[in-house]
Design a protein around this motif. Structure first.
Motif, mmCIF file in Angstrom:
data_model
loop_
_atom_site.group_PDB
_atom_site.id
_atom_site.type_symbol
_atom_site.label_atom_id
_atom_site.label_comp_id
_atom_site.label_asym_id
_atom_site.label_seq_id
_atom_site.Cartn_x
_atom_site.Cartn_y
_atom_site.Cartn_z
ATOM 1 N N GLU A 96 -25.636 11.896 38.119
ATOM 2 C CA GLU A 96 -24.518 11.232 37.745
ATOM 3 C C GLU A 96 -24.288 9.568 37.806
ATOM 4 N N GLY A 97 -23.672 9.034 37.048
ATOM 5 C CA GLY A 97 -23.663 7.605 36.771
ATOM 6 C C GLY A 97 -25.079 7.023 36.291
ATOM 7 N N ASN A 98 -26.160 7.910 36.084
ATOM 8 C CA ASN A 98 -27.309 7.319 35.578
ATOM 9 C C ASN A 98 -27.571 7.327 34.075
ATOM 10 N N VAL A 99 -26.575 7.960 33.415
ATOM 11 C CA VAL A 99 -26.617 7.893 31.859
ATOM 12 C C VAL A 99 -25.541 6.833 31.335
ATOM 13 N N LYS A 100 -26.103 6.166 30.535
ATOM 14 C CA LYS A 100 -25.226 4.798 29.921
ATOM 15 C C LYS A 100 -25.102 5.085 28.533
ATOM 16 N N PHE A 101 -23.734 5.551 27.927
ATOM 17 C CA PHE A 101 -23.384 5.937 26.981
ATOM 18 C C PHE A 101 -23.001 4.725 25.871
ATOM 19 N N ILE A 145 -17.889 10.872 23.346
ATOM 20 C CA ILE A 145 -18.282 12.296 24.453
ATOM 21 C C ILE A 145 -17.084 12.195 25.366
ATOM 22 N N GLU A 146 -16.562 13.429 25.669
ATOM 23 C CA GLU A 146 -15.572 13.522 26.577
ATOM 24 C C GLU A 146 -15.959 13.188 28.012
ATOM 25 N N LYS A 147 -15.074 12.598 28.739
ATOM 26 C CA LYS A 147 -15.233 12.240 30.110
ATOM 27 C C LYS A 147 -16.648 11.542 30.597
ATOM 28 N N THR A 148 -16.792 10.609 29.486
ATOM 29 C CA THR A 148 -17.726 9.679 29.683
ATOM 30 C C THR A 148 -16.839 8.155 29.407
ATOM 31 N N ASP A 149 -17.585 7.049 30.133
ATOM 32 C CA ASP A 149 -17.312 5.797 29.419
ATOM 33 C C ASP A 149 -18.324 5.533 28.512
ATOM 34 N N SER A 150 -18.050 5.168 27.259
ATOM 35 C CA SER A 150 -18.951 4.668 26.353
ATOM 36 C C SER A 150 -18.501 3.254 25.870
ATOM 37 N N LEU A 151 -19.763 2.645 25.743
ATOM 38 C CA LEU A 151 -19.768 1.272 25.368
ATOM 39 C C LEU A 151 -19.720 1.469 23.758
ATOM 40 N N ILE A 152 -18.576 0.935 23.075
ATOM 41 C CA ILE A 152 -18.442 1.202 21.854
ATOM 42 C C ILE A 152 -18.991 0.057 20.876
#
Length: 176
Positions: A96-101, A145-152
Motif C-alpha cells: 500500500e502506498g508504493n504504487v504511484k499512478f 483507476i478507482e480508489k487511487t490518487d493519480s497524477l493526471i
C-alpha cells in the motif's frame, strides 16, 4: 518496491514517456506489450486465455521484482471493471502506498493522429485509426483507476520530456 504505473488509452504516449522516465531515473521499464509477444505464441490475441496468460506473467514479474528489490515502471491500458482486480493485486504485491499512478490522457483527435506512427507497429500495437476508434468506443477508456490518487497528465500539447518532468516533480523521483 516502488511501481510507477502509467495508464491511459492507446497512442496517448505511455511507452514514449516511460522510456524517457526510465532513462532519467534508472528504474527498470516493464511495458505492457512485452507479455503480448509471448502470449501470442500460445493464444489467439485478446481472447480470455490470452489476457489471463498476460496477467499471470505480469504478476509474476511484479513478484520477482519485489523479491529482487527492484522498482518498476509499468505501462497499461486500464479498462474497468475488468482490470480492477489486476490493479489491486499489483498494489498488494508492491505494498500500500508504493504504487504511484500516472494517468496519461489525450483527446480522441490526438490519439487518432498518433495511432499510425510507425513505432507502434514494432510492438504489435493498434496502428489503425478505424481500429482505435472502434476499440475506444467499445471500452471504458477514459476512467481513472478507482480508489487511487493519480497524477493526471494530458499529452495533447506536452512533449514527452515535459511529461517526464511533471512525473519526476509530482512524485519526487530521484534522477539517475
Amino acid at each position: 518496491m516502488k511501481v510507477i504505473f502509467l495508464y491511459g488509452p492507446p497512442a496517448s504516449g505511455k511507452l514514449t514517456i516511460a522510456k524517457k522516465l526510465a532513462e532519467k531515473t534508472g528504474i527498470s521499464l516493464f511495458h505492457n506489450h512485452l507479455t503480448f509477444d509471448l502470449a501470442e505464441v500460445l493464444y489467439e490475441p485478446f481472447t480470455k486465455p490470452f489476457s489471463d496468460y498476460c496477467e499471470n506473467i505480469r504478476l509474476g514479474v511484479f513478484g520477482d521484482a519485489k523479491f529482487a528489490h527492484r522498482d518498476l515502471i509499468f505501462t497499461f491500458f486500464y479498462i474497468p471493471p475488468d482490470d480492477i482486480n489486476f490493479v489491486n493485486q499489483i498494489i498488494h504485491i508492491a505494498g500500500e502506498g508504493n504504487v504511484k499512478f500516472i494517468k496519461i490522457e489525450a483527446s480522441i483527435d490526438t490519439l487518432l493522429d498518433r495511432v499510425e506512427n510507425v513505432d507502434r507497429a514494432k510492438y504489435s500495437k493498434i496502428n489503425s485509426k478505424s481500429v482505435l476508434a472502434r476499440y475506444l468506443k467499445e471500452n471504458n477508456w477514459n476512467q481513472s483507476i478507482e480508489k487511487t490518487d493519480s497524477l493526471i497528465i494530458n499529452t495533447d500539447n506536452l512533449t514527452p520530456d515535459e511529461a517526464v518532468q511533471r512525473i519526476i516533480e509530482g512524485y519526487n523521483l530521484r534522477l539517475n
